[in-house]
Design a protein around this motif. Structure first.
Motif, PDB file in Angstrom:
ATOM      1  N   VAL A  39       0.877  -1.172   0.000  1.00 20.13           N
ATOM      2  CA  VAL A  39       0.000   0.000   0.000  1.00 20.13           C
ATOM      3  C   VAL A  39       0.913   1.220   0.000  1.00 20.13           C
ATOM      4  CG1 VAL A  39      -1.773   1.250   1.288  1.00 20.13           C
ATOM      5  CG2 VAL A  39      -1.757  -1.261   1.290  1.00 20.13           C
ATOM      6  N   VAL A 126      -1.998   0.638  -4.817  1.00 18.54           N
ATOM      7  CA  VAL A 126      -2.074  -0.617  -4.079  1.00 18.54           C
ATOM      8  C   VAL A 126      -1.726  -1.736  -5.048  1.00 18.54           C
ATOM      9  CG1 VAL A 126      -3.538  -2.134  -2.680  1.00 18.54           C
ATOM     10  CG2 VAL A 126      -3.828   0.349  -2.531  1.00 18.54           C
ATOM     11  N   ILE A 150      -7.886  -2.066  -0.723  1.00 19.76           N
ATOM     12  CA  ILE A 150      -7.013  -3.155  -0.265  1.00 19.76           C
ATOM     13  C   ILE A 150      -7.741  -4.487  -0.398  1.00 19.76           C
ATOM     14  CG2 ILE A 150      -5.878  -4.166   1.770  1.00 19.76           C
ATOM     15  CD1 ILE A 150      -5.273  -1.248   2.666  1.00 19.76           C
TER      16      ILE A 150
END
Lengths: 155, 201
Positions: A39, A126, A150
């Motif tokens: 991330v 991400v 995510i």
């Protein structure tokens, strides 16, 4: 001996500050490699919306052990002196890993970080190194956005 | 049957590959626009149909990158206005998102920086959407072909926001190429900048 001590001390200094300088190939590895979802947030101390959304990344860093959070400072282009970033990390007590990209001429490397990135800050990337799934978001995130991204990239 | 299946797959693939809606690309013809300037008068692109072109920059009051480039933008106008390429600024940001981007603040900003070129307000962001700049400052060099303005360059002013680090002056080089009647060697560049503050986002 004193040289060795100096190296040890400086290593400790940089680790303690939680900040280091990286060049493009290193950063590309940090973004695209590894066993967990990466991330990555591109930010700068001068960028108001970036500073505002940093707590979202700190929260994920503290709570989600299945991902690697990496905050990439883009301050070098405007101010090559890393002091401002170091002080900022201290003041905000940032716990996530922070690196400063120390490369000249952003036009030559912006697309090498993500081909869809315009260079606008903030930007969040991400990446799932296993499935190669990736998502780039330009502009400020809202509460809860990051968790959703995510989740979709982790699958 | 199988043929049709493959054909549908190809179609699907093409649809998926189509880029997201974006603004003018290199070579595109720019439609005329008319916006309110900081002197309360309207300015239209067509007002400049005797010029060789326009250095159109999406720029604002608040972005630290815009501030870093301010004197370089004024210098571009000084250098190229007399040669037929003057600077025109449009503020792409919505004052509904960032208060300091209001028309009144723009007037003050233009006054304190002694702008002698338009600094245009686009309340609806409709003109901004035609260009879809991604960051401030974002440059679109428009070339006057005689019958229309076309996009000749999209990108950064130069290769470093810190003036002491600049090695390549992209916009200067591009306008220089146009003035020399040459193809622009480097017509598309990028820069680290502030994101555009869109309404309802």
């Amino acid at each position: 001996m004193s040289k060795y001590l100096f190296i040890c001390l400086s290593l400790f200094y940089f680790t303690a500050r939680g900040q280091e300088s990286v060049k493009l190939p290193e950063l590309q590895k940090l973004i695209n490699d590894g066993s967990r979802v990466n991330v990555v947030n591109f930010w700068a101390t001068w960028c108001g919306p970036c500073v505002k959304e940093l707590p979202f990344f700190e929260k994920v860093n503290a709570q989600n052990k299945n991902v690697n959070v990496l905050l990439v400072s883009m301050d070098y282009d405007l101010d090559p002196n890393p002091d401002k970033v170091k002080k900022f990390i201290e003041r905000k007590k940032l716990q996530s890993k922070v690196v400063i990209l120390t490369e000249e001429n952003p036009s030559s490397w912006i697309e090498k970080l993500d081909k869809n990135w315009s260079g606008a800050l903030p930007a969040t990337l991400v990446v799932n190194p296993t499935t190669k799934k990736r998502k780039l978001i330009e502009g400020e995130l809202k509460e809860g956005d990051l968790e959703k991204i995510i989740e979709s990239i982790s699958q | 049957m199988k043929k049709w299946f493959v054909f549908s797959l190809v179609l699907l693939g093409l649809t998926a590959l189509r880029p997201a809606p974006s603004g003018y690309q290199l070579g595109d013809t720019v439609l005329d626009f008319k916006l309110k300037n900081v002197d309360d008068k309207s300015v239209a692109l067509a007002d400049y149909n005797k010029s060789k072109g326009i250095i159109l920059i999406f720029d604002c009051n608040t972005c630290p990158m815009s501030k870093a480039y301010n004197s370089r933008i004024i210098a571009l106008h000084k250098k190229f206005a007399s040669q037929g390429f003057q600077v025109m600024l449009i503020n792409p940001n919505s004052a509904e998102v960032v208060e300091e981007e209001s028309f009144d603040e723009m007037k003050q900003y233009a006054k304190s920086h002694k702008y002698d070129f338009p600094y245009l307000y686009d309340e609806s962001q409709e003109t901004v959407k035609k260009f879809m700049p991604t960051n401030t400052p974002h440059v679109f060099i428009l070339k006057n072909t005689g019958s229309a303005f076309t996009v000749a360059y999209i990108g950064a002013i130069d290769d470093a926001s810190n003036p002491s680090k600049v090695k390549q002056r992209f916009v200067e080089a591009a306008v220089g190429d146009l003035l020399a009647g040459k193809t622009i060697a480097n017509p598309k560049t990028k820069a680290i900048g502030c994101s555009i503050k869109w309404k309802d986002s």
